[in-house]
Structure formats: C-alpha cells, structure tokens
Scaffold this motif. Structure first.
Motif, PDB file in Angstrom:
ATOM      1  N   PRO A 132       0.941  -1.085   0.110  1.00 47.61           N
ATOM      2  CA  PRO A 132      -0.043  -0.015  -0.058  1.00 47.61           C
ATOM      3  C   PRO A 132       1.013   1.322  -0.234  1.00 47.61           C
ATOM      4  O   PRO A 132       1.904   1.398   0.555  1.00 47.61           O
ATOM      5  CB  PRO A 132      -0.780   0.087   1.199  1.00 47.61           C
ATOM      6  N   ALA A 133       0.193   2.221  -0.725  1.00 46.47           N
ATOM      7  CA  ALA A 133       1.064   3.519  -0.707  1.00 46.47           C
ATOM      8  C   ALA A 133       1.514   4.173   0.685  1.00 46.47           C
ATOM      9  O   ALA A 133       2.698   4.652   0.722  1.00 46.47           O
ATOM     10  CB  ALA A 133       0.269   4.732  -1.505  1.00 46.47           C
ATOM     11  N   GLU A 134       0.754   3.925   1.384  1.00 39.98           N
ATOM     12  CA  GLU A 134       1.209   4.727   2.901  1.00 39.98           C
ATOM     13  C   GLU A 134       2.042   3.780   3.447  1.00 39.98           C
ATOM     14  O   GLU A 134       3.027   4.385   4.234  1.00 39.98           O
ATOM     15  CB  GLU A 134       0.105   4.573   4.007  1.00 39.98           C
ATOM     16  N   VAL A 135       2.465   2.467   3.281  1.00 44.95           N
ATOM     17  CA  VAL A 135       3.419   1.534   3.911  1.00 44.95           C
ATOM     18  C   VAL A 135       4.626   2.156   3.129  1.00 44.95           C
ATOM     19  O   VAL A 135       5.913   2.135   3.522  1.00 44.95           O
ATOM     20  CB  VAL A 135       3.234   0.068   3.503  1.00 44.95           C
ATOM     21  N   GLN A 136       4.688   2.045   1.656  1.00 47.22           N
ATOM     22  CA  GLN A 136       5.713   2.615   0.821  1.00 47.22           C
ATOM     23  C   GLN A 136       6.360   3.936   1.277  1.00 47.22           C
ATOM     24  O   GLN A 136       7.623   4.225   1.518  1.00 47.22           O
ATOM     25  CB  GLN A 136       5.180   2.704  -0.580  1.00 47.22           C
ATOM     26  N   ARG A 137       5.512   4.665   1.552  1.00 43.84           N
ATOM     27  CA  ARG A 137       6.003   6.078   1.816  1.00 43.84           C
ATOM     28  C   ARG A 137       6.731   6.199   3.265  1.00 43.84           C
ATOM     29  O   ARG A 137       7.679   6.668   3.446  1.00 43.84           O
ATOM     30  CB  ARG A 137       4.753   7.276   2.011  1.00 43.84           C
ATOM     31  N   GLU A 138       6.242   5.399   4.383  1.00 41.99           N
ATOM     32  CA  GLU A 138       6.648   5.093   5.535  1.00 41.99           C
ATOM     33  C   GLU A 138       8.087   4.582   5.533  1.00 41.99           C
ATOM     34  O   GLU A 138       9.060   5.107   6.088  1.00 41.99           O
ATOM     35  CB  GLU A 138       5.795   4.311   6.368  1.00 41.99           C
ATOM     36  N   ARG A 139       8.269   3.364   4.562  1.00 44.37           N
ATOM     37  CA  ARG A 139       9.502   2.960   4.374  1.00 44.37           C
ATOM     38  C   ARG A 139      10.662   3.846   4.051  1.00 44.37           C
ATOM     39  O   ARG A 139      11.618   3.976   4.494  1.00 44.37           O
ATOM     40  CB  ARG A 139       9.263   1.619   3.602  1.00 44.37           C
ATOM     41  N   SER A 175       3.514  -6.319   2.459  1.00 43.03           N
ATOM     42  CA  SER A 175       3.027  -5.383   3.558  1.00 43.03           C
ATOM     43  C   SER A 175       2.729  -6.197   4.745  1.00 43.03           C
ATOM     44  O   SER A 175       2.222  -5.963   5.854  1.00 43.03           O
ATOM     45  CB  SER A 175       1.934  -4.545   3.278  1.00 43.03           C
TER      46      SER A 175
END
Length: 208
Positions: A132-139, A175
């Motif tokens: 998910p995009a939010e997981v990508q951004r956090e990483r 994820s």
C-alpha cells in the motif's frame, strides 16, 4: 529451456527482500542495482567522469555527487542512462546465456525500471512487488538522507504501482510480513515448476 522471470517494483515496495527470498530458495538472480554498483567501480567510471566531471573519486563513482548532478535534470539523467543501461544489459544478457548453457530451469532478472524501459519483452513473465502507498511512503522516508521532495522526484520516473500491477503475471505483497511474502514466493515457484522459457509468457495473463 530457462524461464526468465522479471522481478520489479517501485521504491520501498520490498523488491530486494523478495529477491532475497528467491535466492534463499536457490534461484539464480541478476540484480541490476548491484550491477550498477560494480560498474561504478569499474568500466562505467571513466565515461561517467567524462560526462559529469568531478563525480569520480579515486577511480569510483561518488554516488552522492552523481545524484546531485542529475537530480531534477532530465537531460542529464538521459545522458547517464545512455552510459549505464547498455553496460547493465550486457551483464544481464551474459547471465541469462550462462543460465541457459547450464540448463537452469528458472532465472530471475531484478530490474527496478523493467516496465518503464520495455524490459518485459525479454522476460517470460513479470513479477511485481507491491505494498500500500502509505506503507511505501513510511518505508522510504525512514531511509537516511531521504526527503519528501526526493521521494517525489523518484516516483515521477517510475510507473505508478497500480499500472505496474496491471502488467504483472504474479504479485507479491510485502505489507503482510516476511513469512507471508515467503509463502507467496513458494506459490510462484510451484506455478513455474517445469515451465519452458522463451515465449512462455504468452501462456500467462497479466493480473488486473
């Protein structure tokens, strides 16, 4: 014949981790990023210094200096890619040829911009690593030296994840953790067991 699986995914999706899961299971893999690192210390250093003076220190490309030279400059980036991409492609072709000579059933080419550069044409199937995009951004933002601006610049060069997934024959969603990703890798290996290469992608349908 060797079945060539193209492995790709946007920044922060877990592509390297997924590649490692295949390697742990004995699948030979050519890593385009690792090839670039080798070339920066070898035969790419001289042409890069000629194109971008001051970016090579003690015979090796200084990645920070080179990054500063091309970031936000599409023309400079094209010049760099014109130097490095053919060299990486040579190494990839040698890897695939070696796998075929040795009778390897499955080989993986790990290429970050596989779909953006039309690389799927030299693969029998494509695996897209996603999250998910939010997981990508956090990483990504947790990485040293990374910023929202740098992330935006990188993503502007990459095909959106949703579009990548439309081109995929297989997906691995990282994820849900390493164990779950490992199960997905195992399922892919079972699906490809015994599949012939060279054109076998015609037997697959990309996932929607």
């Amino acid at each position: 014949m060797t079945f060539v699986l193209g492995l790709t995914g946007s920044i922060g999706m877990g592509k390297s981790t997924t590649a490692g899961l295949f390697v742990e299971r004995g699948v030979p893999l050519h890593d385009a990023d690792a090839a670039v690192h080798r070339l920066h210390r070898g035969r790419a250093a001289s042409p890069i210094e000629a194109a971008f003076p001051g970016t090579v220190i003690d015979g090796a490309v200084d990645r920070a200096k080179l990054g500063a030279a091309v970031l936000g400059n599409p023309e400079a980036l094209r010049r760099l890619e014109a130097i490095i991409h053919p060299l990486v492609r040579e190494e990839e072709e040698a890897f695939v040829a070696r796998c075929r000579r040795e009778g390897v059933g499955l080989a993986i080419i790990d290429v970050p911009l596989l779909l953006e550069t039309g690389g799927e044409e030299r693969c029998d199937a494509v695996l897209v690593v996603t999250a998910p995009a939010e997981v990508q951004r956090e990483r990504v933002l947790a990485r040293p030296g990374m910023s929202a601006e740098k992330l935006a610049a990188i993503l502007s060069r990459q095909m959106p994840d949703a579009e990548k997934r439309r081109h995929a024959h297989f997906l691995v969603d990282t994820s849900h953790g390493l164990v779950a990703a490992g199960r997905e890798v195992g399922s892919i290996l079972k699906a490809l067991a015994g599949r012939p290469g060279r054109g076998a992608a015609k037997r697959f349908q990309a996932r929607s």
